[in-house]
Enzyme design. Structure first.
Site, mmCIF file in Angstrom:
data_model
loop_
_atom_site.group_PDB
_atom_site.id
_atom_site.type_symbol
_atom_site.label_atom_id
_atom_site.label_comp_id
_atom_site.label_asym_id
_atom_site.label_seq_id
_atom_site.Cartn_x
_atom_site.Cartn_y
_atom_site.Cartn_z
ATOM 1 N N ASP A 142 51.456 42.531 77.903
ATOM 2 C CA ASP A 142 50.301 43.201 77.286
ATOM 3 C C ASP A 142 49.053 43.021 78.152
ATOM 4 O O ASP A 142 47.936 42.960 77.628
ATOM 5 C CB ASP A 142 50.050 42.704 75.863
ATOM 6 C CG ASP A 142 49.123 43.633 75.089
ATOM 7 O OD1 ASP A 142 48.991 44.807 75.476
ATOM 8 O OD2 ASP A 142 48.520 43.169 74.102
ATOM 9 N N LYS B 291 55.769 55.059 71.621
ATOM 10 C CA LYS B 291 54.922 53.992 71.089
ATOM 11 C C LYS B 291 54.176 54.429 69.839
ATOM 12 O O LYS B 291 53.522 55.473 69.830
ATOM 13 C CB LYS B 291 53.915 53.578 72.172
ATOM 14 C CG LYS B 291 52.912 52.500 71.755
ATOM 15 C CD LYS B 291 53.548 51.140 71.598
ATOM 16 C CE LYS B 291 52.589 50.120 71.003
ATOM 17 N NZ LYS B 291 51.796 49.419 71.997
ATOM 18 N N HIS C 218 53.066 48.868 67.567
ATOM 19 C CA HIS C 218 51.902 47.989 67.441
ATOM 20 C C HIS C 218 51.804 47.666 65.958
ATOM 21 O O HIS C 218 51.367 48.495 65.167
ATOM 22 C CB HIS C 218 50.621 48.678 67.949
ATOM 23 C CG HIS C 218 49.429 47.776 67.890
ATOM 24 N ND1 HIS C 218 48.816 47.257 69.009
ATOM 25 C CD2 HIS C 218 48.756 47.254 66.826
ATOM 26 C CE1 HIS C 218 47.812 46.470 68.643
ATOM 27 N NE2 HIS C 218 47.751 46.457 67.321
ATOM 28 N N HIS D 285 49.556 47.625 80.273
ATOM 29 C CA HIS D 285 48.581 48.716 80.350
ATOM 30 C C HIS D 285 48.145 48.839 81.800
ATOM 31 O O HIS D 285 47.482 47.940 82.326
ATOM 32 C CB HIS D 285 47.368 48.418 79.460
ATOM 33 C CG HIS D 285 47.743 48.263 78.023
ATOM 34 N ND1 HIS D 285 47.735 49.304 77.132
ATOM 35 C CD2 HIS D 285 48.203 47.189 77.333
ATOM 36 C CE1 HIS D 285 48.145 48.874 75.943
ATOM 37 N NE2 HIS D 285 48.433 47.593 76.041
ATOM 38 N N HIS E 233 55.889 45.484 78.538
ATOM 39 C CA HIS E 233 54.680 45.990 77.842
ATOM 40 C C HIS E 233 53.465 45.746 78.725
ATOM 41 O O HIS E 233 52.982 44.617 78.827
ATOM 42 C CB HIS E 233 54.489 45.273 76.494
ATOM 43 C CG HIS E 233 53.318 45.784 75.705
ATOM 44 N ND1 HIS E 233 53.421 46.124 74.375
ATOM 45 C CD2 HIS E 233 52.017 45.999 76.037
ATOM 46 C CE1 HIS E 233 52.235 46.532 73.929
ATOM 47 N NE2 HIS E 233 51.364 46.454 74.920
ATOM 48 N N HIS F 93 54.208 42.528 71.127
ATOM 49 C CA HIS F 93 53.265 41.398 71.158
ATOM 50 C C HIS F 93 53.135 40.704 69.807
ATOM 51 O O HIS F 93 52.074 40.694 69.205
ATOM 52 C CB HIS F 93 51.899 41.816 71.708
ATOM 53 C CG HIS F 93 51.362 43.147 71.237
ATOM 54 N ND1 HIS F 93 51.309 43.511 69.913
ATOM 55 C CD2 HIS F 93 50.858 44.198 71.922
ATOM 56 C CE1 HIS F 93 50.789 44.708 69.813
ATOM 57 N NE2 HIS F 93 50.513 45.156 71.012
HETATM 58 C C1 NCD Z 1 45.211 46.920 74.534
HETATM 59 C C2 NCD Z 1 44.352 47.812 75.451
HETATM 60 O O1 NCD Z 1 43.252 47.409 75.826
HETATM 61 O O2 NCD Z 1 44.808 48.910 75.783
HETATM 62 N N1 NCD Z 1 44.403 45.832 74.061
HETATM 63 C C3 NCD Z 1 44.842 44.652 73.563
HETATM 64 O O3 NCD Z 1 44.017 43.874 73.078
HETATM 65 N N2 NCD Z 1 46.108 44.313 73.597
HETATM 66 C C4 NCD Z 1 45.803 47.729 73.437
HETATM 67 C C5 NCD Z 1 46.872 47.031 72.658
HETATM 68 O O4 NCD Z 1 47.970 46.764 73.156
HETATM 69 O O5 NCD Z 1 46.616 46.699 71.476
HETATM 70 ZN ZN ZN Z 2 49.320 46.527 74.561
#
Ligand code: NCD
Ligand code: ZN
Length: 346
Positions: A247, A99, A136, A15, A13, A174
């Site tokens: 995450d 997702k 999520h 970003h 996981h 998460h």
């Molecule tokens: C994530 C993001 O910034 O894309 N932020 C976070 O706080 N984890 C999005 C997410 O996974 O909720």
């Molecule tokens: Zn995330």
């Protein structure tokens, strides 16, 4: 232990963003992890198989020439997603999962799903074409207390969804609460969870330690100490249904240190070190390899990585930030001592 090695881990996981941010953050993930499940919450989101394939190509173009890092792509489930798109995704060599963001739950979730019930045919297609649903898990009802959002989603949405779709593979992403950990422990084997380093190392007091601490703010928000302890217990238990998902979610310093700061912790530069710290504190370093390098690959039905990485005792703080000034990215655990550092491939 002075030094030990584990199978090269994967991040289930992350970003990675796009454009200039992608080229800034990708090297930290690609140098450590064999593969990563790449979140689709771009703006606009990754809605179709064609979007996912184009995004995978942009990621690959950012990699250093000999990198063997493999991005595993996800589609963003919207109310407009069709069963035909799910079938296309299942045939794509780059798409690994889909997702679900409840509409409005987190960063770039405006195109997410408001009414789960309307998704029946798409969830049936996921089941039929055997693509995992990544969730999520937070309620977005406006009167739900922010610290109860995960539990409310679990009770009202996730439990019925897992029951209704008896063949669907689900990753509860998460997780942050003892309730979520207990649910996954007793759920069928087709249900798993990822756990971040921040939820293993911090509780919600960290958000207010000496003042308001925006760099500790992520979603789902940090919870109570007893929740953190429950997460450490399941992560270090050797139960294969709990595995690594950082995450890592970069936002510039200026967008975090703001009157309406973004949610997200950027942990990619110290992710393995931070997990090692959490496992060392629990006296469970021998369980790190399963959690970080085996269980996720097994759940996603992919071969375990062949390479290894070595960690060495160091007791030094990790880097504080990547870049300077308002565009800089503050790194998770900035300035705190980490017991181990990665010294490279084994
Ligand atoms: C994530 C993001 O910034 O894309 N932020 C976070 O706080 N984890 C999005 C997410 O996974 O909720
Ligand atoms: Zn995330």
């Amino acid at each position: 232990m002075e030094s030990f090695s584990i199978t090269r881990p994967d991040d289930w996981h992350v970003h990675l963003r796009d454009g200039a941010m992608l080229s800034r953050v990708l090297p930290y993930t690609a140098r450590r992890f064999g593969r990563a499940i790449v979140m689709p919450n771009l703006d606009p989101p990754v809605l179709t198989t064609a979007d996912a394939e184009a995004y995978a190509l942009r990621i690959r173009q950012c990699l250093v020439p000999d990198s063997d890092f493999e991005p595993l792509m996800t589609l963003y489930l919207a109310e407009s997603t069709t069963p035909a798109e799910i079938e296309r995704a299942s045939r794509s060599p780059v798409v690994a999962a889909v997702k679900l963001y409840p509409k409005g739950a987190t960063t770039n979730s405006a195109r997410g799903v408001a009414a789960l019930d309307a998704l029946g045919p798409v969830l049936d297609a996921l089941e039929r074409f055997d693509l995992p649903l990544l969730v999520h898990g937070e309620s977005t009802s406006p009167d739900c207390d922010v610290f109860d959002r995960e539990r409310e989603f679990l009770d009202r949405s996730l439990v019925p969804l897992v029951e209704r779709h008896a063949g669907l593979r689900v990753v509860f992403e998460h997780i942050t609460t003892a309730d979520a950990a207990a649910f996954v422990e007793q759920a069928p084997a087709r249900v798993a969870a990822t756990i971040t380093p921040q939820h293993l190392l911090m509780n919600r007091n960290a958000l207010f330690q000496g003042g308001l601490r925006p760099h500790h703010y992520c979603l789902p928000v940090l919870k109570r100490e007893e929740d953190r302890q429950a997460l450490v217990r399941v992560a270090t238990s050797g139960n294969p249904r709990f595995f690594l998902g950082t995450d890592s979610a970069p936002h510039s310093r200026s967008s975090k240190e703001s009157d309406c700061g973004c949610a997200g912790v950027f942990n990619a530069p110290v992710a393995i070190e931070a997990y090692a710290e959490a496992f060392a504190r629990a006296d469970a370093l021998d369980r790190l390899e399963g959690f970080a390098s085996h269980f996720g690959a097994d759940f996603y039905r992919r071969p375990r990585n062949r390479g290894r990485i070595r960690l060495e005792r160091c007791d030094r703080p990790g880097p504080a930030a990547v870049g300077e000034g308002p565009d800089g990215l503050v790194v998770f655990f900035a300035g705190e001592a980490l017991r181990y550092r990665v010294v490279g491939p084994d």
